[in-house]
Design an enzyme around this catalytic site. Sequence first.
Site, short mmCIF file in Angstrom:
data_model
loop_
_atom_site.label_atom_id
_atom_site.label_comp_id
_atom_site.label_asym_id
_atom_site.label_seq_id
_atom_site.Cartn_x
_atom_site.Cartn_y
_atom_site.Cartn_z
N ARG A 70 3.58 -0.18 13.01
CA ARG A 70 3.28 -1.51 12.47
C ARG A 70 3.37 -1.45 10.94
O ARG A 70 2.62 -0.71 10.32
CB ARG A 70 1.87 -1.93 12.91
CG ARG A 70 1.39 -3.23 12.28
CD ARG A 70 0.00 -3.62 12.80
NE ARG A 70 -0.46 -4.84 12.18
CZ ARG A 70 -1.40 -4.89 11.23
NH1 ARG A 70 -2.01 -3.81 10.80
NH2 ARG A 70 -1.75 -6.05 10.71
N GLN A 95 0.81 -1.22 0.00
CA GLN A 95 0.00 0.00 0.00
C GLN A 95 0.85 1.27 0.00
O GLN A 95 0.34 2.34 -0.35
CB GLN A 95 -0.95 -0.01 1.19
CG GLN A 95 -1.97 -1.15 1.11
CD GLN A 95 -2.96 -1.14 2.26
OE1 GLN A 95 -2.67 -1.69 3.31
NE2 GLN A 95 -4.12 -0.55 2.06
N TYR A 126 -13.34 -2.34 12.14
CA TYR A 126 -13.84 -1.22 11.34
C TYR A 126 -15.34 -0.99 11.47
O TYR A 126 -15.79 0.14 11.46
CB TYR A 126 -13.49 -1.44 9.86
CG TYR A 126 -12.01 -1.24 9.60
CD1 TYR A 126 -11.49 0.03 9.42
CD2 TYR A 126 -11.13 -2.32 9.59
CE1 TYR A 126 -10.12 0.23 9.23
CE2 TYR A 126 -9.77 -2.13 9.39
CZ TYR A 126 -9.27 -0.85 9.22
OH TYR A 126 -7.93 -0.65 9.04
N GLU A 128 -5.26 -10.27 8.77
CA GLU A 128 -6.62 -10.52 8.26
C GLU A 128 -6.71 -11.69 7.29
O GLU A 128 -6.99 -11.49 6.09
CB GLU A 128 -7.17 -9.26 7.59
CG GLU A 128 -7.21 -8.05 8.50
CD GLU A 128 -8.01 -6.89 7.93
OE1 GLU A 128 -8.46 -6.97 6.78
OE2 GLU A 128 -8.21 -5.89 8.65
N HIS A 178 0.92 -9.33 4.68
CA HIS A 178 -0.25 -8.46 4.51
C HIS A 178 -0.69 -8.58 3.04
O HIS A 178 -0.59 -7.63 2.27
CB HIS A 178 0.10 -7.02 4.91
CG HIS A 178 -1.08 -6.15 5.22
ND1 HIS A 178 -1.23 -5.49 6.41
CD2 HIS A 178 -2.17 -5.83 4.50
CE1 HIS A 178 -2.35 -4.79 6.41
NE2 HIS A 178 -2.94 -4.97 5.24
N GLU A 194 -5.45 -2.41 13.92
CA GLU A 194 -5.95 -1.45 12.93
C GLU A 194 -7.32 -0.95 13.37
O GLU A 194 -8.15 -1.75 13.81
CB GLU A 194 -6.14 -2.07 11.54
CG GLU A 194 -4.89 -2.24 10.74
CD GLU A 194 -5.17 -2.86 9.37
OE1 GLU A 194 -6.26 -2.65 8.80
OE2 GLU A 194 -4.28 -3.56 8.88
N GLU A 246 -5.53 1.81 -1.47
CA GLU A 246 -6.56 1.06 -0.74
C GLU A 246 -7.08 -0.10 -1.61
O GLU A 246 -8.23 -0.14 -2.02
CB GLU A 246 -7.67 2.01 -0.27
CG GLU A 246 -8.83 1.37 0.48
CD GLU A 246 -8.46 0.37 1.57
OE1 GLU A 246 -7.44 0.57 2.27
OE2 GLU A 246 -9.18 -0.63 1.71
N ASN A 298 -8.25 -6.21 14.24
CA ASN A 298 -8.57 -5.08 13.37
C ASN A 298 -10.07 -4.89 13.40
O ASN A 298 -10.83 -5.85 13.21
CB ASN A 298 -8.14 -5.35 11.93
CG ASN A 298 -6.62 -5.33 11.76
OD1 ASN A 298 -5.88 -5.11 12.73
ND2 ASN A 298 -6.16 -5.55 10.54
#
Length: 473
Positions: free
Chosen positions: A92, A35, A311, A181, A136, A378, A431, A309
Amino acid sequence: MSNPASPPAVDVLDERSGLTFPPGFLWGAATAAYQIEGAAAEDGRAPSIWDTFSHTEGRVVAGHTGDVACDHYHRLGEDVALMAELGLKSYRFSVSWSRVQPGGRGAVNPQGLDFYRRLVDELLANGIEPWLTLYHWDLPQPLEDAGGWPVRDTAARFADYTTVMADALGDRVRYWTTLNEPWCSAFLGYGSGVHAPGRTNGADAVRAGHHLMLGHGLAVQALRAARPGAEVGVTVNLYPVDPASDTSADVDAARRIDGLANRFFLDPLLRGSYPEDLVADLSTVTDFDHVRDGDLATISTPLDLVGVNYYSRHVVAAPVEGVEADPAPSCWPGSEDVRFVTRGVPVTDMGWEIDAPGLTETLRRVHGYTDLPLYVTENGSAFVDSVVDGQVDDVDRLAYFDAHLRAAHEAIDAGVPLRGYFAWSLLDNFEWAWGYTKRFGMIHVDYDSQVRTPKSSAKWYASVIRRNGLAAQ
Ligand code: FCB
């Protein structure tokens, strides 16, 4: 003379100033290699599945790729200086496997390792604790060509790569997380196909999920062997899943989605078993013949910490009779027809409902599985930002962080051993399937000039870190 009836002034101030976190709370920010790094073809790096995917027409909005991203590979010094200005206690980041071991197996690329050595040394020189995520989402393309995560051998390759990293950086990196994740890697990568490698087969998604966790267990063992002092964990993305009503059909829909989203990972990792109801739900998809004796013991190798994480929340309802499920490939194999319901509450620019209490609930739930220290690895939000006179006043993002930190504190009050919080993200970045169209950063990035501008949320977060807590609202 002091009046014994009044509390000391400092306590009064403290009370008025809102919430204080436990001493030593690890305040951080997170990013991921693909990213932000760019330099996709430099110094011996070879393609990962995300390079291939983003270069395939129609996969990423506007054809965006991570070729340049935030150019962090060349701006490491500037970026660590920004972290130091924020006062971050920890950073991180993830390692690009393809930079370190371009073939996914065998030969190691010394220039790739050098980059991460420089990053870690720079962090340590600035008093910032490096927190390394091994995976990741960016599998080396040659391993995908050999079958990817649905194939068992990929787990062994991941363990070998882990040993390479532990040998190279284990003397200076204390905190390690294996996977980020795994739900996304498995179910978005091989189920719905909206993430790399973009395959769409429910059974493959389930196999991928298993082999990711197997790779995690083997990696934990490799880390323990190479670096007995390391703090080792895994990061899972979790959602509370609520039924839209209390009808038994909606309650059952919520049970199914909770099984796939949360318990598919929490139970094997922390209890050493797959939930029976989940296995039954998936019976039309797979008979789990990819699970071998001993796998679940490996997967549940004891950890030092769990990363969460968070959201948003899912609210779901039973299928409507007579209405066919959406024919698009699904990330919910066996439960494709469950409906996801919106509640009309405020959403972020991703369309994700803002639900801070869900963070408290999620942390308490994980604590129900384990007494291990937990970290929010996150949490954050995308909003449309604008730069006005060189400033970005991102009030929505700031409010999101504030509300979620209050929710995190509530979990601590309820007895959850939460030891740290990492804002997603340090910088605006690539993203995934949304390319550069969604901004999650506390620091704005102008992708043409690569100029970084700390937003209001960054300045606010720096003050949170300084006071180890939140001011009154
Ligand atoms: C998480 C990912 C992270 C970022 C945020 C918004 O699922 O781990 O890379 O994309 O979502």
